[in-house]
Write a protein that holds these residues in place. Structure first.
Motif, PDB file in Angstrom:
ATOM      1  N   LYS A   1       0.736  -1.183   0.185  1.00 30.56           N
ATOM      2  CA  LYS A   1      -0.243  -0.033   0.274  1.00 30.56           C
ATOM      3  C   LYS A   1       1.002   1.348  -0.075  1.00 30.56           C
ATOM      4  N   PRO A   2       0.481   2.361  -1.252  1.00 27.86           N
ATOM      5  CA  PRO A   2       1.102   3.647  -0.507  1.00 27.86           C
ATOM      6  C   PRO A   2       1.433   4.159   1.084  1.00 27.86           C
ATOM      7  N   VAL A   3       2.945   4.473   0.831  1.00 29.67           N
ATOM      8  CA  VAL A   3       3.016   4.693   2.669  1.00 29.67           C
ATOM      9  C   VAL A   3       3.766   6.283   2.030  1.00 29.67           C
ATOM     10  N   ASP A   4       3.280   7.465   2.794  1.00 25.86           N
ATOM     11  CA  ASP A   4       4.542   8.623   2.728  1.00 25.86           C
ATOM     12  C   ASP A   4       6.059   8.240   3.447  1.00 25.86           C
ATOM     13  N   GLN A   5       7.185   7.855   2.686  1.00 23.28           N
ATOM     14  CA  GLN A   5       8.086   7.668   3.327  1.00 23.28           C
ATOM     15  C   GLN A   5       9.074   8.639   2.568  1.00 23.28           C
ATOM     16  N   PRO A   6       9.963   8.897   3.267  1.00 21.62           N
ATOM     17  CA  PRO A   6      11.243   9.537   1.972  1.00 21.62           C
ATOM     18  C   PRO A   6      11.873   8.261   1.123  1.00 21.62           C
ATOM     19  N   THR A   7      12.498   8.398   0.227  1.00 28.32           N
ATOM     20  CA  THR A   7      12.978   7.559  -1.005  1.00 28.32           C
ATOM     21  C   THR A   7      13.735   7.606  -1.436  1.00 28.32           C
TER      22      THR A   7
ATOM     23  N   HIS B   1      18.991   5.127   7.645  1.00 28.56           N
ATOM     24  CA  HIS B   1      18.195   6.440   7.831  1.00 28.56           C
ATOM     25  C   HIS B   1      17.199   6.769   7.901  1.00 28.56           C
ATOM     26  N   GLY B   2      16.684   5.795   7.427  1.00 29.88           N
ATOM     27  CA  GLY B   2      15.049   5.548   7.084  1.00 29.88           C
ATOM     28  C   GLY B   2      14.463   6.139   5.666  1.00 29.88           C
ATOM     29  N   TRP B   3      15.743   5.735   4.325  1.00 29.40           N
ATOM     30  CA  TRP B   3      15.220   5.566   3.192  1.00 29.40           C
ATOM     31  C   TRP B   3      14.679   4.671   2.867  1.00 29.40           C
ATOM     32  N   ARG B   4      14.165   4.927   1.814  1.00 29.29           N
ATOM     33  CA  ARG B   4      12.945   3.363   1.348  1.00 29.29           C
ATOM     34  C   ARG B   4      13.837   3.756  -0.097  1.00 29.29           C
ATOM     35  N   LEU B   5      14.549   2.280  -0.498  1.00 26.96           N
ATOM     36  CA  LEU B   5      15.343   1.864  -1.765  1.00 26.96           C
ATOM     37  C   LEU B   5      14.720   1.565  -2.707  1.00 26.96           C
ATOM     38  N   VAL B   6      14.735   2.371  -3.860  1.00 29.97           N
ATOM     39  CA  VAL B   6      14.084   1.447  -5.140  1.00 29.97           C
ATOM     40  C   VAL B   6      14.813   2.340  -5.858  1.00 29.97           C
ATOM     41  N   ILE B   7      15.121   0.712  -7.755  1.00 30.71           N
ATOM     42  CA  ILE B   7      15.655   0.862  -8.488  1.00 30.71           C
ATOM     43  C   ILE B   7      14.905   1.417  -9.513  1.00 30.71           C
ATOM     44  N   VAL B   8      15.917   2.036 -10.535  1.00 29.24           N
ATOM     45  CA  VAL B   8      15.052   2.423 -11.639  1.00 29.24           C
ATOM     46  C   VAL B   8      16.367   2.760 -12.720  1.00 29.24           C
ATOM     47  N   THR B   9      15.701   1.658 -13.649  1.00 25.85           N
ATOM     48  CA  THR B   9      16.712   1.437 -14.863  1.00 25.85           C
ATOM     49  C   THR B   9      16.178   1.125 -16.124  1.00 25.85           C
ATOM     50  N   ASN B  10      16.912   1.551 -16.996  1.00 26.48           N
ATOM     51  CA  ASN B  10      16.668   1.692 -18.669  1.00 26.48           C
ATOM     52  C   ASN B  10      17.552  -0.206 -18.521  1.00 26.48           C
ATOM     53  N   GLN B  11      16.861  -0.671 -19.854  1.00 25.09           N
ATOM     54  CA  GLN B  11      17.551  -1.831 -19.152  1.00 25.09           C
ATOM     55  C   GLN B  11      17.215  -2.220 -21.754  1.00 25.09           C
TER      56      GLN B  11
ATOM     57  N   ARG C   1      26.063   9.316   2.081  1.00 29.54           N
ATOM     58  CA  ARG C   1      26.163  10.195   3.186  1.00 29.54           C
ATOM     59  C   ARG C   1      26.886  11.657   2.961  1.00 29.54           C
ATOM     60  N   ALA C   2      26.307  12.143   1.792  1.00 28.19           N
ATOM     61  CA  ALA C   2      25.976  14.180   1.751  1.00 28.19           C
ATOM     62  C   ALA C   2      24.629  13.786   2.269  1.00 28.19           C
ATOM     63  N   ILE C   3      23.732  13.141   1.573  1.00 26.18           N
ATOM     64  CA  ILE C   3      22.248  12.451   1.401  1.00 26.18           C
ATOM     65  C   ILE C   3      22.237  12.887   2.668  1.00 26.18           C
ATOM     66  N   THR C   4      22.846  12.015   3.545  1.00 23.98           N
ATOM     67  CA  THR C   4      21.645  11.856   5.430  1.00 23.98           C
ATOM     68  C   THR C   4      22.970  12.492   5.829  1.00 23.98           C
ATOM     69  N   ALA C   5      23.355  13.584   5.642  1.00 26.63           N
ATOM     70  CA  ALA C   5      24.284  14.335   6.557  1.00 26.63           C
ATOM     71  C   ALA C   5      23.020  15.207   6.459  1.00 26.63           C
ATOM     72  N   GLY C   6      22.852  15.458   8.567  1.00 25.88           N
ATOM     73  CA  GLY C   6      22.087  16.571   9.021  1.00 25.88           C
ATOM     74  C   GLY C   6      20.521  16.055   8.957  1.00 25.88           C
ATOM     75  N   THR C   7      20.522  15.123   9.094  1.00 24.80           N
ATOM     76  CA  THR C   7      19.411  14.508   9.267  1.00 24.80           C
ATOM     77  C   THR C   7      18.994  13.464  10.437  1.00 24.80           C
ATOM     78  N   ASP C   8      19.959  13.596  11.062  1.00 23.29           N
ATOM     79  CA  ASP C   8      19.743  13.376  12.156  1.00 23.29           C
ATOM     80  C   ASP C   8      18.885  11.686  12.313  1.00 23.29           C
ATOM     81  N   GLY C   9      19.127  11.252  11.933  1.00 23.65           N
ATOM     82  CA  GLY C   9      18.507   9.680  11.793  1.00 23.65           C
ATOM     83  C   GLY C   9      17.118  10.156  11.449  1.00 23.65           C
ATOM     84  N   LYS C  10      16.920  10.826  10.788  1.00 24.87           N
ATOM     85  CA  LYS C  10      15.269  11.777  10.396  1.00 24.87           C
ATOM     86  C   LYS C  10      15.121  11.191   8.757  1.00 24.87           C
TER      87      LYS C  10
END
Length: 442
Positions: free
Chosen positions: A241-247, A286-296, A418-427
Motif C-alpha cells: 500500500k502507498p506509504v508516505d516515506q522518503p525515497t 537513516h530511514g530512506w526507502r530504496l527503489v531501483i529504476v533502470t533502462n535495460q 553520506r551527503a544525502i543523510t548529512a544533518g538528518t539526525d536519523g530522520k
C-alpha cells in the motif's frame, strides 16, 4: 597598489517579525560579522547583494524582542541602511496560484513567451494581485492567459520553493479543475501555444517546481492518469500500500553494479561497485526507502528475454538481502534507446509509477545516477539529484552535467549516501542543504 579589503559580512537577525539593528551615526544598519551580538544565534541562510554578503541568523531568545525594529516599519523610515530594506524585501514570501486543467489522463499546458517560464511549458496561473485570494487569482489568470472560464475542483497542494536564480521564496497554491470550453484565446504578449500532454511528458517540459509537484500530486489522485501509465516492475511491491516515506531512486548499472561492454546479460555478470552496498545500507539506516529504476536496452534489443532480466535481479536482490539491504521495488524499461515510451529515462515514468504504487512524493525523494539522463529524470520528477562516478567519468560529462546542477556530486554511492543523510539526525524527512557535495565537480 594596495589590495582592496573585503567588506565584512552583514548579519540579518530576525524573529517574530522583529529585526535587530544597530545605530550607526544618525542611522541604523545590520550588525557586521566582526561585531559581537548580545545573544546566541543559529545560521539561517546567506544572501549576496552586488558583493555585499548578508548572513541571515535566527536568535535564541526566551522573550519577544519588542524593542527591535518591526520589519514592516523599516520601509517607512529614511534612517535605515538600504541593504536592510533590500534584504527584508528579498525574504518576503511571494504568492502564486495555478491550476491543472485535465481531460482524461492529459493535462493542459501553456507555452510562455516571457517571465520565469519563457520558452518552457507551464500550467496556467501566476502571481496573485494585491488583496486577492488564491482561488480568485487563478480564475483571473486562466481568463487572462487562455481566455478560459475554469471551474476549480479542489486544492491539490500548497508548496514553497526558491526559484533558480531568485533569492526570494514563493508560496504556490495549485488547484485541479476543468475548463468550460476548449476554445482558447491566448494572451498575445505572454502565451504562444497551448496543448494537452500526458503527465510524464508534461513533467519534462516545465521548469516550474510548483507545476512539477502539482502534476505528480494530480497523478497520485487521478485513476485515469494512473491507468494510462504502463511501467514494468520486478514485483516486490505487488501488494504494498502507498506509504508516505522518503525515497531514494537508484540507477542500476554504474551506481550499484559495474556496467559491462555488451551489457549485463547473466546473473554471474552482477558485480557490485565498491561502496555501493555500504551506501544503500547507510540510506536504509537513516530511514530512506530504496527503489531501483533502470533502462535495460539489453532487453529492448532482444539480446536477453525479460525472464533472464528477472533472474539477474533475483540474484542481485538475494545478495543485497544477505547484506541486510532491502529494496522496495525495481522498475525497468525494457525498450531500446529509439523508443518513445513513458518509462525510458529521461522521461520520469518509472518514478511516477513509484508515486502511484508506493506513495513517493518528489519533495521527499532523491534520484542518484551516473549519467546525465538520470539527473534529467530526477529534475523532471521534481526531486533532488546526486551524480556519482569516478573523477575521470565525471570529467567526460562535466559540461553537460554542469547545466543540470546536481545537488550532490560524489565518487561513489557510499559518498553520495553520506551527503544525502548529512544533518538528518536519523530522520529521513529532514532535507540536507541543497548543492552539498561529497566531492567537487572536476
Amino acid at each position: 597598489m594596495a589590495r582592496k579589503r573585503p567588506r565584512p559580512d552583514q548579519v540579518f537577525v530576525e524573529t517574530d517579525g522583529q529585526v535587530y539593528l544597530v545605530r550607526d551615526g544618525k542611522g541604523f544598519r545590520f550588525p557586521r560579522a566582526d561585531e559581537s551580538l548580545p545573544f546566541p544565534t543559529d545560521p539561517n541562510g546567506v544572501m549576496d547583494f552586488d558583493g555585499v554578503r548578508v548572513v541571515k541568523r535566527k536568535p535564541r531568545l526566551d522573550y519577544h524582542p519588542e524593542e527591535w525594529t518591526g520589519r514592516d516599519e523599516v520601509f517607512e523610515r529614511t534612517d535605515v541602511d538600504p541593504i536592510v530594506k533590500r534584504a527584508i524585501y528579498t525574504t518576503m514570501i511571494r504568492c502564486v496560484s495555478e491550476v491543472i486543467l485535465s481531460k482524461g489522463p492529459r493535462v493542459l499546458m501553456v507555452k510562455a513567451t516571457r517571465g520565469f517560464s519563457k520558452g518552457y511549458w507551464n500550467i496556467p496561473g501566476g502571481f496573485m494581485d494585491y488583496g486577492e485570494g488564491p482561488e480568485a487569482g487563478v480564475e483571473r489568470e486562466a481568463e487572462e492567459e487562455i481566455g478560459a472560464d475554469v471551474t476549480l475542483d479542489g486544492l491539490l497542494g500548497v508548496y514553497v520553493s526558491g526559484f533558480p536564480g531568485k533569492p526570494a521564496y514563493t508560496l504556490g497554491f495549485v488547484y485541479r479543475g476543468h475548463a468550460a470550453s476548449e476554445r482558447f484565446r491566448l494572451k498575445a504578449d505572454e502565451i504562444e501555444d497551448v496543448a494537452w500532454f500526458t503527465i510524464d511528458k508534461g513533467l519534462t517540459l516545465t521548469r516550474n517546481p510548483f507545476a512539477k509537484w502539482g502534476l505528480v500530486d494530480f497523478f497520485r489522485q487521478s485513476p485515469e492518469a494512473q491507468r494510462s501509465l504502463r511501467v514494468k516492475r520486478h514485483g516486490l511491491a505487488q501488494d504494498a500500500k502507498p506509504v508516505d516515506q522518503p525515497t531514494v531512486f537508484l540507477d542500476r548499472d554504474g551506481v550499484i553494479n559495474r556496467g559491462r561492454p555488451g551489457y549485463v546479460r547473466t546473473p554471474e555478470h552482477v558485480e557490485f561497485l565498491p561502496g555501493a552496498i555500504e551506501g544503500m545500507r547507510t540510506l536504509q539506516d537513516h530511514g530512506w526507502r530504496l527503489v531501483i529504476v533502470t533502462n535495460q536496452d539489453v532487453a529492448g534489443w532482444k539480446l536477453i528475454p525479460e525472464r533472464q532480466l528477472a533472474r539477474i535481479h533475483d540474484r542481485m536482490l538475494a545478495s543485497l538481502r544477505k547484506e541486510g539491504v532491502r529494496v522496495a521495488e525495481i522498475y525497468y524499461c525494457p525498450h531500446h534507446v529509439l523508443s518513445d515510451c513513458a518509462c525510458r529515462k529521461p522521461r520520469p515514468g518509472m518514478l511516477l509509477a513509484a508515486a502511484r504504487d508506493l506513495g513517493v512524493r518528489p519533495r521527499d525523494a532523491w534520484m542518484v545516477g551516473d549519467k546525465p539522463l538520470d539527473l534529467e529524470t530526477g529534475r523532471a520528477f521534481g526531486c533532488r539529484t546526486a551524480w556519482v562516478g569516478s573523477p575521470s567519468w565525471r570529467k567526460r560529462f562535466a559540461e553537460e552535467v554542469r547545466q543540470l546542477a546536481p545537488d550532490v556530486v560524489a565518487d561513489s554511492l557510499r559518498d553520495a549516501a553520506r551527503a544525502i543523510t548529512a544533518g538528518t539526525d536519523g530522520k529521513a524527512g529532514r532535507r540536507p542543504r541543497p548543492r552539498s557535495a561529497a566531492r567537487g565537480m572536476e
